[in-house]
Design a protein around this motif. Structure first.
Motif, PDB file in Angstrom:
ATOM      1  N   ALA A  42       0.928  -1.194   0.031  1.00  0.00           N
ATOM      2  CA  ALA A  42       0.102   0.030  -0.130  1.00  0.00           C
ATOM      3  C   ALA A  42       0.805   1.140   0.047  1.00  0.00           C
ATOM      4  O   ALA A  42       0.597   1.987   0.912  1.00  0.00           O
ATOM      5  N   PRO A  43       1.734   1.341  -1.169  1.00  0.00           N
ATOM      6  CA  PRO A  43       2.908   2.477  -1.081  1.00  0.00           C
ATOM      7  C   PRO A  43       2.243   3.950  -1.310  1.00  0.00           C
ATOM      8  O   PRO A  43       2.339   5.062  -1.107  1.00  0.00           O
ATOM      9  N   TYR A  44       0.637   3.663  -1.865  1.00  0.00           N
ATOM     10  CA  TYR A  44      -0.022   4.974  -2.330  1.00  0.00           C
ATOM     11  C   TYR A  44      -1.000   5.684  -1.228  1.00  0.00           C
ATOM     12  O   TYR A  44      -0.800   6.842  -0.938  1.00  0.00           O
ATOM     13  N   SER A  45      -1.817   4.768  -0.644  1.00  0.00           N
ATOM     14  CA  SER A  45      -2.571   5.139   0.171  1.00  0.00           C
ATOM     15  C   SER A  45      -1.999   5.018   1.801  1.00  0.00           C
ATOM     16  O   SER A  45      -2.523   5.760   2.547  1.00  0.00           O
ATOM     17  N   ARG A  46      -1.207   4.249   1.868  1.00  0.00           N
ATOM     18  CA  ARG A  46      -0.508   3.958   3.141  1.00  0.00           C
ATOM     19  C   ARG A  46      -1.655   3.465   4.261  1.00  0.00           C
ATOM     20  O   ARG A  46      -1.626   3.855   5.548  1.00  0.00           O
ATOM     21  N   PHE A  47      -2.517   2.663   3.754  1.00  0.00           N
ATOM     22  CA  PHE A  47      -3.855   2.279   4.485  1.00  0.00           C
ATOM     23  C   PHE A  47      -3.788   0.615   4.416  1.00  0.00           C
ATOM     24  O   PHE A  47      -4.423  -0.131   3.604  1.00  0.00           O
ATOM     25  N   PRO A  48      -2.872  -0.147   5.112  1.00  0.00           N
ATOM     26  CA  PRO A  48      -2.743  -1.621   4.969  1.00  0.00           C
ATOM     27  C   PRO A  48      -4.000  -2.018   5.544  1.00  0.00           C
ATOM     28  O   PRO A  48      -4.330  -1.720   6.702  1.00  0.00           O
ATOM     29  N   ASN A 100      -4.467  -6.170   1.082  1.00  0.00           N
ATOM     30  CA  ASN A 100      -4.752  -5.272  -0.025  1.00  0.00           C
ATOM     31  C   ASN A 100      -3.365  -5.002  -0.832  1.00  0.00           C
ATOM     32  O   ASN A 100      -2.355  -5.036  -0.237  1.00  0.00           O
ATOM     33  N   ILE A 101      -3.548  -4.839  -2.254  1.00  0.00           N
ATOM     34  CA  ILE A 101      -2.255  -4.813  -2.886  1.00  0.00           C
ATOM     35  C   ILE A 101      -2.484  -3.636  -4.006  1.00  0.00           C
ATOM     36  O   ILE A 101      -3.621  -3.775  -4.758  1.00  0.00           O
ATOM     37  N   GLY A 143      -6.242  -2.039  -8.142  1.00  0.00           N
ATOM     38  CA  GLY A 143      -5.556  -2.980  -7.096  1.00  0.00           C
ATOM     39  C   GLY A 143      -6.473  -3.711  -6.652  1.00  0.00           C
ATOM     40  O   GLY A 143      -7.574  -4.024  -7.126  1.00  0.00           O
ATOM     41  N   TRP A 144      -6.107  -4.496  -5.472  1.00  0.00           N
ATOM     42  CA  TRP A 144      -7.048  -5.371  -5.036  1.00  0.00           C
ATOM     43  C   TRP A 144      -7.330  -5.133  -3.567  1.00  0.00           C
ATOM     44  O   TRP A 144      -6.255  -4.725  -2.923  1.00  0.00           O
TER      45      TRP A 144
END
Length: 131
Positions: free
Chosen positions: A18-24, A41-42, A50-51
């Protein structure tokens, strides 16, 4: 019984991309026959391609031969109770039932609320409505 799903979902959450949202987010589901599948999430740079974590867990289940979802736990690093998004609610409905238990989890304390799918997704698409 949902505690083991929480542990598996939290472990999956740690593997997210989750490098964009930083929401694992992590999810773990149990089939009616007791098998457990987890997912995270990917993300990809081309939103929304993503998924979700629930989607990944369901795809693991399908690849292993399928089953019916009896219950699913969802956990996010920064939410007290992480509900599935609308698309994932439809996916859970496809492979579960209105009585599928959805456990909303806090990353620190575990399950904070359990709801039935029919209560959070009362009017999803049904296959028989498509014919």
């Amino acid at each position: 019984m949902a505690d083991d799903l929480f542990v598996r979902a939290k472990s999956a959450m740690r593997k997210c991309h989750a490098p964009y949202s930083r929401f694992p987010v992590g999810a773990a589901l149990r089939t009616r026959d007791g098998r457990i599948y987890a997912g995270c999430n990917i993300e990809v740079v081309s939103f929304p391609e993503g998924w979700c974590a629930e989607t990944t867990a369901i795809s693991h289940m399908v690849m292993d031969g399928g089953g019916e979802i009896a219950e699913i736990a969802v956990v996010a690093e920064r939410l007290v109770a992480c509900p599935p998004c609308g698309g994932c609610r439809q996916r859970i409905a496809e492979f579960g039932s209105p009585e599928t238990r959805v456990h909303l989890c806090d990353a620190e304390t575990g399950v904070v609320e359990t709801v039935l799918l029919e209560d959070i997704f009362p009017r999803g698409f049904k296959a028989e409505e498509l014919s």
